[in-house]
Design an enzyme around this catalytic site. Sequence first.
Site, PDB file in Angstrom:
ATOM      1  N   ASP A 144      17.271  47.808  -1.909  1.00  0.00           N
ATOM      2  CA  ASP A 144      18.259  47.686  -2.904  1.00  0.00           C
ATOM      3  C   ASP A 144      19.128  46.379  -2.996  1.00  0.00           C
ATOM      4  O   ASP A 144      18.387  45.443  -2.902  1.00  0.00           O
ATOM      5  CB  ASP A 144      19.162  48.900  -2.678  1.00  0.00           C
ATOM      6  CG  ASP A 144      20.186  49.202  -3.873  1.00  0.00           C
ATOM      7  OD1 ASP A 144      19.810  49.929  -4.609  1.00  0.00           O
ATOM      8  OD2 ASP A 144      21.258  48.839  -3.947  1.00  0.00           O
ATOM      9  N   TYR A 154      27.122  44.579  -9.084  1.00  0.00           N
ATOM     10  CA  TYR A 154      26.025  44.660 -10.043  1.00  0.00           C
ATOM     11  C   TYR A 154      26.352  43.362 -11.305  1.00  0.00           C
ATOM     12  O   TYR A 154      25.418  43.023 -11.729  1.00  0.00           O
ATOM     13  CB  TYR A 154      25.815  45.957 -10.669  1.00  0.00           C
ATOM     14  CG  TYR A 154      25.230  47.055  -9.876  1.00  0.00           C
ATOM     15  CD1 TYR A 154      24.009  47.484 -10.288  1.00  0.00           C
ATOM     16  CD2 TYR A 154      25.598  47.453  -8.644  1.00  0.00           C
ATOM     17  CE1 TYR A 154      23.204  48.362  -9.706  1.00  0.00           C
ATOM     18  CE2 TYR A 154      25.089  48.484  -7.933  1.00  0.00           C
ATOM     19  CZ  TYR A 154      23.721  48.768  -8.371  1.00  0.00           C
ATOM     20  OH  TYR A 154      23.212  49.724  -7.604  1.00  0.00           O
ATOM     21  N   HIS A 194      13.806  55.667  -1.870  1.00  0.00           N
ATOM     22  CA  HIS A 194      14.742  54.528  -1.857  1.00  0.00           C
ATOM     23  C   HIS A 194      15.695  54.197  -0.631  1.00  0.00           C
ATOM     24  O   HIS A 194      15.688  53.068  -0.443  1.00  0.00           O
ATOM     25  CB  HIS A 194      15.780  54.553  -3.220  1.00  0.00           C
ATOM     26  CG  HIS A 194      16.304  53.308  -3.535  1.00  0.00           C
ATOM     27  ND1 HIS A 194      15.840  52.360  -4.005  1.00  0.00           N
ATOM     28  CD2 HIS A 194      17.988  53.146  -3.242  1.00  0.00           C
ATOM     29  CE1 HIS A 194      16.903  51.360  -4.283  1.00  0.00           C
ATOM     30  NE2 HIS A 194      17.974  51.877  -3.856  1.00  0.00           N
TER      31      HIS A 194
END
Length: 387
Positions: A177, A307, A361
């Site tokens: 990630d 982000y 993930h």
Amino acid sequence: MSLRDFKIDVPDGDIEDLMRRLRATRLPAALDAGQWDDGASLAFIQRMRDHWLNRFDWRVRQARLNRLPQYLATVDGADIHFVHQPGSGPAPIPLVLTHGWPGSFAEMERVIPLLADPAAHGGDPGDAFHVIVPSLPGFGFSAPPRAPGVGARHVAELWLKLMKGLGYERFAAQGGDIGASVSMWLARRFPASIIGVHLNYIPGSYRPPLGPGLPPVTAQEQAYLDAAAAWTSVEGAYAAEQSTKPQTLAYAMTDSPMGLAAWIVEKFRTWSDCGGDVERVFPMDELLTDISLYWFSRSLDASFRIYKENRRQPLTFEACERVAPMLGVAAFPHELPTPPRSWVERVFNVQRWTSMPSGGHFAAMEQPELLVEDIRAFFRPLRSRRA
């Protein structure tokens, strides 16, 4: 670099406030309480709320996490929280493990002892690592950024200073990630300090150079680009919001623990290899430990805003740019869209690419043994080149 011991000690008042908010939760209606098609299942969220109120014990989870050796380091004027587990073996390699969103340092709990003391878990002591697991700025117990610009690119510089402050002039990096982005930036910006990089995710923002004079996109690479675009159109709303209007989102999540829980648990279910049953892979207490770390951090704005910072500074590369440190990839089958090896080899020196039999993930939580064995195997031939 200022360094001091750290133990988690959430104030009683914060726990009482959480319980009050949970009791006062106002839940929405749903056309079908059991389905996940529109987002987090109402029935699951009701059950999670009941567990959080009546069975989850933060103090027990806090005591468990406090068995990990934790510290705070002041790096560039800000406190960075991290776990530092020295390795047990003849020549441990320093390894910085970086988590992502919606994970935390706690997702590395099961892999830390396997990496640091392989002999105690049936492995070869020659595979030992000094394991360092920092919390990203604004996550867990790391201070939130006080100015814009703290994305994965900048975090790589903070990690370099942290590792050098701990006495590690050269070290290895691993992540998934956001942690994968940080690890790739470490290799790109500071190659002389990096022994090698191992990833269990290739960031969607990674784009090799394309155009005249460069190899054309292959059919396999185009299939990946198409799959990634299709995935984004269906599953990418969270990233669009966090990378454009993180502050607006933070108001809701800072005020509502169940809103935060719904936002996070949907990702654990969708992104993991759980077959639609999130508790098949993640026990409820494990999910609530991660969610509670976000709640108690009081810096949800920062955990979303990274982000936006990463969107401003994506992993795009210039023509003919190459990254020198060797790269290893563990490709888990239920991961977000993963490019073919050729896509990554356009920039990186890929030495190992392992197709895993299961997992998604959250590899360190879903398949810790598989992940650890691939990390060990990748770094074995690099140990002699660490000087």
